[in-house]
Design a protein around this motif. Structure first.
Motif, PDB file in Angstrom:
ATOM      1  N   PRO A  42       8.613  39.309  -5.430  1.00 19.80           N
ATOM      2  CA  PRO A  42       8.108  38.328  -4.461  1.00 19.80           C
ATOM      3  C   PRO A  42       7.532  37.099  -5.163  1.00 19.80           C
ATOM      4  N   ASN A  43       7.772  35.939  -4.573  1.00 21.32           N
ATOM      5  CA  ASN A  43       7.254  34.669  -5.090  1.00 21.32           C
ATOM      6  C   ASN A  43       7.790  34.326  -6.475  1.00 21.32           C
ATOM      7  N   GLN A  44       8.902  34.951  -6.852  1.00 20.67           N
ATOM      8  CA  GLN A  44       9.549  34.632  -8.119  1.00 20.67           C
ATOM      9  C   GLN A  44      10.817  33.822  -7.844  1.00 20.67           C
ATOM     10  N   PRO A  45      11.224  32.957  -8.782  1.00 17.21           N
ATOM     11  CA  PRO A  45      12.402  32.112  -8.537  1.00 17.21           C
ATOM     12  C   PRO A  45      13.685  32.925  -8.426  1.00 17.21           C
ATOM     13  N   LEU A  46      14.616  32.429  -7.617  1.00 15.76           N
ATOM     14  CA  LEU A  46      15.931  33.050  -7.530  1.00 15.76           C
ATOM     15  C   LEU A  46      16.674  32.859  -8.844  1.00 15.76           C
ATOM     16  N   ILE A  47      17.471  33.847  -9.198  1.00 11.22           N
ATOM     17  CA  ILE A  47      18.221  33.799 -10.453  1.00 11.22           C
ATOM     18  C   ILE A  47      19.702  33.717 -10.134  1.00 11.22           C
ATOM     19  N   ARG A  48      20.307  32.585 -10.419  1.00  9.99           N
ATOM     20  CA  ARG A  48      21.742  32.416 -10.239  1.00  9.99           C
ATOM     21  C   ARG A  48      22.261  31.425 -11.272  1.00  9.99           C
ATOM     22  N   PHE A  49      23.562  31.209 -11.278  1.00  8.57           N
ATOM     23  CA  PHE A  49      24.190  30.370 -12.290  1.00  8.57           C
ATOM     24  C   PHE A  49      23.484  29.014 -12.379  1.00  8.57           C
ATOM     25  N   PRO A  50      23.218  28.528 -13.613  1.00  9.50           N
ATOM     26  CA  PRO A  50      23.725  28.985 -14.915  1.00  9.50           C
ATOM     27  C   PRO A  50      22.885  30.065 -15.591  1.00  9.50           C
ATOM     28  N   PHE A  51      21.879  30.607 -14.895  1.00 11.18           N
ATOM     29  CA  PHE A  51      21.050  31.652 -15.482  1.00 11.18           C
ATOM     30  C   PHE A  51      21.636  33.022 -15.165  1.00 11.18           C
ATOM     31  N   LEU A  53      20.585  37.382 -15.339  1.00 13.90           N
ATOM     32  CA  LEU A  53      19.524  38.368 -15.514  1.00 13.90           C
ATOM     33  C   LEU A  53      19.993  39.444 -16.484  1.00 13.90           C
ATOM     34  N   VAL A  54      19.212  39.681 -17.532  1.00 14.47           N
ATOM     35  CA  VAL A  54      19.560  40.687 -18.536  1.00 14.47           C
ATOM     36  C   VAL A  54      18.366  41.601 -18.757  1.00 14.47           C
ATOM     37  N   LYS A  55      18.598  42.690 -19.476  1.00 13.71           N
ATOM     38  CA  LYS A  55      17.541  43.635 -19.816  1.00 13.71           C
ATOM     39  C   LYS A  55      17.019  43.324 -21.209  1.00 13.71           C
ATOM     40  N   GLU A  56      15.995  42.460 -21.252  1.00 10.60           N
ATOM     41  CA  GLU A  56      15.373  42.058 -22.507  1.00 10.60           C
ATOM     42  C   GLU A  56      16.429  41.612 -23.514  1.00 10.60           C
ATOM     43  N   MET A  57      16.253  41.992 -24.782  1.00 10.91           N
ATOM     44  CA  MET A  57      17.164  41.553 -25.830  1.00 10.91           C
ATOM     45  C   MET A  57      18.294  42.548 -26.084  1.00 10.91           C
ATOM     46  N   LYS A  58      18.444  43.535 -25.203  1.00  9.21           N
ATOM     47  CA  LYS A  58      19.468  44.548 -25.412  1.00  9.21           C
ATOM     48  C   LYS A  58      20.863  44.004 -25.134  1.00  9.21           C
ATOM     49  N   GLU A  59      20.944  42.931 -24.361  1.00  5.03           N
ATOM     50  CA  GLU A  59      22.230  42.327 -24.047  1.00  5.03           C
ATOM     51  C   GLU A  59      22.364  41.009 -24.803  1.00  5.03           C
ATOM     52  N   PRO A  60      23.539  40.734 -25.377  1.00  7.48           N
ATOM     53  CA  PRO A  60      23.710  39.490 -26.134  1.00  7.48           C
ATOM     54  C   PRO A  60      23.589  38.274 -25.229  1.00  7.48           C
ATOM     55  N   CYS A  61      22.903  37.274 -25.730  1.00  2.69           N
ATOM     56  CA  CYS A  61      22.740  36.048 -24.951  1.00  2.69           C
ATOM     57  C   CYS A  61      22.612  34.884 -25.918  1.00  2.69           C
ATOM     58  N   SER A  62      23.643  34.085 -26.013  1.00 10.31           N
ATOM     59  CA  SER A  62      23.639  32.945 -26.916  1.00 10.31           C
ATOM     60  C   SER A  62      24.241  31.748 -26.193  1.00 10.31           C
ATOM     61  N   TYR A  63      24.172  30.579 -26.843  1.00 10.13           N
ATOM     62  CA  TYR A  63      24.682  29.357 -26.226  1.00 10.13           C
ATOM     63  C   TYR A  63      26.106  29.579 -25.727  1.00 10.13           C
ATOM     64  N   PRO A  64      26.448  29.118 -24.515  1.00 10.22           N
ATOM     65  CA  PRO A  64      25.638  28.267 -23.630  1.00 10.22           C
ATOM     66  C   PRO A  64      24.855  29.038 -22.571  1.00 10.22           C
ATOM     67  N   LEU A  66      22.054  31.082 -20.477  1.00  9.68           N
ATOM     68  CA  LEU A  66      20.609  31.034 -20.311  1.00  9.68           C
ATOM     69  C   LEU A  66      20.185  32.351 -19.674  1.00  9.68           C
ATOM     70  N   CYS A  67      19.469  33.165 -20.428  1.00  5.53           N
ATOM     71  CA  CYS A  67      19.168  34.525 -19.991  1.00  5.53           C
ATOM     72  C   CYS A  67      17.719  34.660 -19.545  1.00  5.53           C
ATOM     73  N   LEU A  68      17.534  35.335 -18.421  1.00  2.00           N
ATOM     74  CA  LEU A  68      16.212  35.630 -17.888  1.00  2.00           C
ATOM     75  C   LEU A  68      16.034  37.137 -17.820  1.00  2.00           C
ATOM     76  N   SER A  69      14.797  37.580 -17.946  1.00  2.00           N
ATOM     77  CA  SER A  69      14.490  38.999 -17.802  1.00  2.00           C
ATOM     78  C   SER A  69      13.223  39.145 -16.971  1.00  2.00           C
ATOM     79  N   CYS A  70      12.964  40.363 -16.522  1.00  2.00           N
ATOM     80  CA  CYS A  70      11.786  40.649 -15.700  1.00  2.00           C
ATOM     81  C   CYS A  70      10.806  41.512 -16.493  1.00  2.00           C
ATOM     82  N   THR A  71       9.532  41.202 -16.394  1.00  2.00           N
ATOM     83  CA  THR A  71       8.509  42.009 -17.044  1.00  2.00           C
ATOM     84  C   THR A  71       8.091  43.152 -16.120  1.00  2.00           C
ATOM     85  N   GLU A  72       7.253  44.041 -16.628  1.00  2.00           N
ATOM     86  CA  GLU A  72       6.748  45.141 -15.807  1.00  2.00           C
ATOM     87  C   GLU A  72       5.873  44.634 -14.668  1.00  2.00           C
ATOM     88  N   LYS A  73       5.345  43.418 -14.820  1.00  2.00           N
ATOM     89  CA  LYS A  73       4.534  42.815 -13.764  1.00  2.00           C
ATOM     90  C   LYS A  73       5.372  41.950 -12.829  1.00  2.00           C
TER      91      LYS A  73
END
Length: 259
Positions: A42-51, A53-64, A66-73
């Motif tokens: 709730p109250n968090q920004p929507l995640i869509r292209f060009p961003f 959503l990945v699971k921390e650094m477990k998934e490769p994410c390099s240029y170009p 833009l990777c976002l992840s969610c914290t426990e909070k």
């Protein structure tokens, strides 16, 4: 009586079909439109292209990408090669993103942020290059600058180096008790204690959006940032007569369900 029995049989058939379709849908792969309303909470920004959503650094994410992840909070974080920045808001219409440093200490990650801005061709709210002033507030005598009293206030004990735009007033920022160290040129202008606002110009999806379509990367391993348009269509599952008969024992017309 006969009508009631037929009604119960019809309801039983529909219930079995619904259960079957849920199982089919849950085991199917995601299509291009599945992530259009993703967010960390709730109250968090929507995640869509060009961003994405990945699971921390477990998934490769390099240029170009833009990777976002969610914290426990349920906070939204922008993942860079060596640092993370918290995402306050994303304005897809204006192609702008508001970022803050989780510990309110941009000076600790200043060079990594500059490298990110230059590598991904972001621009700040100010289009022309700026000079930034670097202050040492070790002897400030107070924990927070008096001009700020909110959640973005910089802790001068744990983060004594303060960065401000060279055009900002020292008196207004309450920096008179700090020592100015030097000025440096920067492709972005910002002041510690405020969210960093950046704009992206690539990828540009305006042509696709004008046609009522969406954007996606041309290839999964694209390193040039090339995009293409696609139509966002809903998945359809066709259930044949034979499958309905095998499931319910009754032959009905075939159905097509949209998801």
């Amino acid at each position: 009586m006969i009508a009631s029995v037929l009604l119960l049989q019809r309801d039983s058939v529909l219930m079995k079909l619904s259960l079957m379709l849920i199982l089919i849908g849950s085991g199917s792969t995601h299509n291009q439109c599945d992530g259009e309303n993703l967010s960390c909470g709730p109250n968090q920004p929507l995640i869509r292209f060009p961003f994405q959503l990945v699971k921390e650094m477990k998934e490769p994410c390099s240029y170009p990408r833009l990777c976002l992840s969610c914290t426990e909070k349920n906070e939204t974080m922008l993942l860079l090669p060596t640092i993370k920045l918290q995402v306050i808001d994303i304005n897809y219409q204006r192609k702008g993103i508001f970022l803050t440093e989780p510990e309110n200490c941009f000076s600790n990650k200043f060079m990594q942020i500059i490298n990110f801005v230059q590598s991904y061709q972001f621009e700040s709210l100010y289009y022309e290059p700026h000079n930034l002033s670097i202050f040492n507030c070790t002897s400030a005598g107070h924990r927070y600058l008096r001009y700020r009293a909110d959640s973005y206030s910089q802790d001068l004990v744990s983060c004594p180096i303060f960065i401000s735009d060279s055009l900002d007033s020292v008196l207004k920022l309450d920096l008179t008790s700090c020592t100015k160290m030097f000025d440096i040129p920067s492709p972005i202008g910002f002041t510690d204690g405020y969210p960093l606002y950046l704009k992206w110009f690539k990828p540009n999806c305006s042509e696709c959006e004008a046609k009522g379509k969406r954007c996606k990367w041309k290839t999964n391993n694209d390193t040039e940032g090339d995009i293409e348009c696609f139509e966002c269509t809903r998945k359809r599952i066709h259930v044949s007569k034979s499958l309905i008969f095998a499931t319910t024992g009754h032959i009905r017309d075939s159905y097509t369900f949209a998801f």
